[in-house]
Design an enzyme around this catalytic site. Structure first.
Site, PDB file in Angstrom:
ATOM      1  N   SER A 159       0.837  -1.201   0.000  1.00 23.67           N
ATOM      2  CA  SER A 159       0.000   0.000   0.000  1.00 23.67           C
ATOM      3  C   SER A 159       0.869   1.247   0.000  1.00 23.67           C
ATOM      4  O   SER A 159       2.084   1.176   0.237  1.00 23.67           O
ATOM      5  CB  SER A 159      -0.884   0.010   1.237  1.00 23.67           C
ATOM      6  OG  SER A 159      -0.072   0.226   2.377  1.00 23.67           O
ATOM      7  N   LYS A 160       0.211   2.368  -0.234  1.00 29.04           N
ATOM      8  CA  LYS A 160       0.918   3.650  -0.215  1.00 29.04           C
ATOM      9  C   LYS A 160       1.557   3.847   1.165  1.00 29.04           C
ATOM     10  O   LYS A 160       2.658   4.358   1.295  1.00 29.04           O
ATOM     11  CB  LYS A 160      -0.092   4.747  -0.526  1.00 29.04           C
ATOM     12  CG  LYS A 160       0.483   6.132  -0.556  1.00 29.04           C
ATOM     13  CD  LYS A 160      -0.485   7.109  -1.211  1.00 29.04           C
ATOM     14  CE  LYS A 160       0.077   8.515  -1.157  1.00 29.04           C
ATOM     15  NZ  LYS A 160      -0.605   9.377  -0.213  1.00 29.04           N
ATOM     16  N   ARG A 161       0.824   3.413   2.178  1.00 29.21           N
ATOM     17  CA  ARG A 161       1.325   3.567   3.553  1.00 29.21           C
ATOM     18  C   ARG A 161       2.631   2.784   3.762  1.00 29.21           C
ATOM     19  O   ARG A 161       3.547   3.269   4.419  1.00 29.21           O
ATOM     20  CB  ARG A 161       0.285   3.081   4.558  1.00 29.21           C
ATOM     21  CG  ARG A 161      -0.673   4.127   5.016  1.00 29.21           C
ATOM     22  CD  ARG A 161      -0.742   4.191   6.557  1.00 29.21           C
ATOM     23  NE  ARG A 161      -0.850   2.886   7.186  1.00 29.21           N
ATOM     24  CZ  ARG A 161      -1.987   2.189   7.287  1.00 29.21           C
ATOM     25  NH1 ARG A 161      -3.105   2.676   6.788  1.00 29.21           N
ATOM     26  NH2 ARG A 161      -2.002   1.020   7.882  1.00 29.21           N
TER      27      ARG A 161
END
Ligand code: GLU
Length: 490
Positions: free
Chosen positions: A256-258
């Site tokens: 994910s972007k996170r």
């Protein structure tokens, strides 16, 4: 039949690694079979659309050199290639399904459906509008036509045939069988008259004569719905390939972007708002392509460093992996380094001038610096960092490195080198071998000599080859750096 594949992103944000890989595999398959690669923008859900994402997708593909043969920008015989411009087509095809009783109108209001959801929640079930309960709702199967006249809101739903197992074939995963109750009577045309993803996607794949659908695993649950649509029209399906998930570095969960933010690596090809992309981080397009293609496929030989031509040659769709692919930024950087090493310095300068703006003020110097640093540079951003060591005296000396030197010995080494160069006892080109010979006689190890000189030249124990630095900066600057370090040690 010639191969026709499509990349069909929705403009709901920037492309990420997963989308990029889907685009790449489609492109490679088209190239491999001398087929056609189509870009189709799936923009029927206007609520989810994010401004500038269509342009972003295009820019990202073009940075990677993935050029669609047909698409909203290149045109082609099966356009328009933006779904929002094809509404009349979808309407006509939906009407055909109504006429053949493969679909029906449904008039249920949002609150009716919410009520049904709530009721089911109480009993612990998940709500599905399907063959088991469709006759309990307000639709053209249950209401007579007079009664529905006044109702404005209506959708078209697909009627999943009862009592018949649905078989779908995926080239990577084999056959998947589901029972009709598991599949929802999906909405095909929404109340606003726009088609849903499922409907527009199938109609377009058919009309655009797509032979292979390659997309992410997250679309696999949609496949039975799509199959029923193909069957309802009596069309043959394309071949389907659902690519494995891309997992985060720990191998736990989807990347994910996170994850990228937490661990400090990019997951978008180009900058998106505050997130730097692979491009700005210093990746060559060929480095990123090489890495991404290996997320879910590997060539039969052990060869890992591949350019696009080799990839197209070696790629075999039946060798696409089933299991999730773990994202490994270090491997990506390593591959990028290999691609940087292969490029001529002049080419690097010409293609990526933005990374060399500050390394020197003329082209000739830039090229010679690139050549000196190239072996060690893993990212294009490394050139500026490393060139600083060539063009500037150390601003400070690294404390940790200093503690590894013996001060007295270091001073002897520095003085001997300085004086010998200064009074022409030896020439700049030979200092290393001269110093090694002297060290042997006087009892200094090669390590002691080189570490001392490295500190004087770059201020720490890491950095480019010292002979390269000395010949680049010339005798005067070399003497100056030796002198400064002598002064510092004293
Ligand atoms: N529009 C879908 C997406 O955003 C396309 C999925 C497919 O390729 O069928 O990924």
């Amino acid at each position: 039949m010639s191969v026709r594949v499509r990349f069909a992103p929705s403009p709901t944000g920037p492309l990420h690694i997963g989308g990029l890989r889907t685009a790449l595999y489609n492109y490679i398959l088209a190239k491999k079979h001398k087929g056609t690669f189509i870009l189709r923008i799936e923009d029927t859900d206007k609520k989810r659309e994010v401004e500038k994402s269509e342009k972003y997708i295009l820019d990202a593909l073009s940075w990677l050199g993935i050029k669609p043969n047909e698409g909203p920008f290149s045109g082609g015989p099966y356009g328009p290639y933006r779904q929002s411009e094809r509404n009349n087509i979808y309407k006509a095809y939906a009407k055909r399904l109504i006429d053949s009783k493969s679909a029906y109108y449904a008039y249920d209001s949002e609150s009716d459906l919410n009520k049904a959801r709530e009721n089911l929640k109480k009993t612990g079930g998940a709500f599905k509008y399907n063959s088991a309960n469709r006759l309990l709702f307000n639709n053209s199967l249950t209401l007579d036509s007079k009664k529905v006249k006044g109702i404005k809101e209506k959708v078209i739903r697909l009627k999943i045939p009862e009592n018949k197992k649905i078989n779908v074939d995926d080239q990577i995963r084999g056959r998947i069988t589901v029972s009709p109750e598991e599949v929802e009577d999906k909405v095909l045309i929404k109340a606003d008259g726009m088609p849903t993803y499922h409907f527009a996607n199938v109609i377009d794949d058919y009309l655009m004569k797509i032979t292979h659908v390659i997309r992410g695993e997250e679309w696999l649950p949609s496949l039975p719905i799509h199959k029923i649509l193909y069957d309802a029209y009596g069309w043959n399906t394309p071949k389907f390939m659902h690519l494995p998930l891309i997992l985060n570095t720990a191998g736990k969960g989807k990347l994910s972007k996170r994850d990228g933010e937490k661990e400090g690596y990019p997951i978008f090809p180009l900058r998106w708002k505050d997130s730097l992309g692979f491009k700005e981080t210093g990746f060559l397009p060929e480095g990123l392509i090489n890495y991404i293609v290996l997320l879910g496929w590997s060539p039969e030989s052990d060869k890992e460093i591949l350019n696009i031509r080799e990839i197209v040659e070696l790629f075999k769709e039946d060798k696409i992996h089933k299991g999730g692919a773990r994202f490994d930024f270090e491997k990506a950087v390593w591959l990028n380094q290999k691609h940087i090493q292969k490029k001529a310095p002049e080419k690097l300068l010409k293609k990526f001038p933005e990374f060399f703006k500050n390394i020197a003020d003329n082209e000739k110097l830039k090229v010679s610096l690139i050549a000196l640093i190239q072996e060690r540079a893993a990212l294009l951003t490394d050139f500026e960092k490393e060139s600083f060591l060539f063009t500037n005296s150390p601003a400070k000396y690294d404390i940790n490195s200093l503690s590894r030197l013996d001060e007295k010995k270091s001073l002897q080494i520095l003085k001997y080198l300085h004086d010998s160069l200064n009074n022409k006892k030896f020439v700049l080109d030979n200092w290393k071998s001269e110093m090694m010979g002297w060290g042997k006689q006087e009892g200094f190890s090669a390590k002691e000599i080189m570490q001392t000189i490295r500190m004087a030249l770059v201020g720490s124990l890491k950095g480019p080859d010292l002979v390269s630095i000395s010949s680049f900066i010339g005798k005067d600057a070399f003497l100056k750096r030796l002198n400064s370090f002598i002064g510092f040690l004293k």
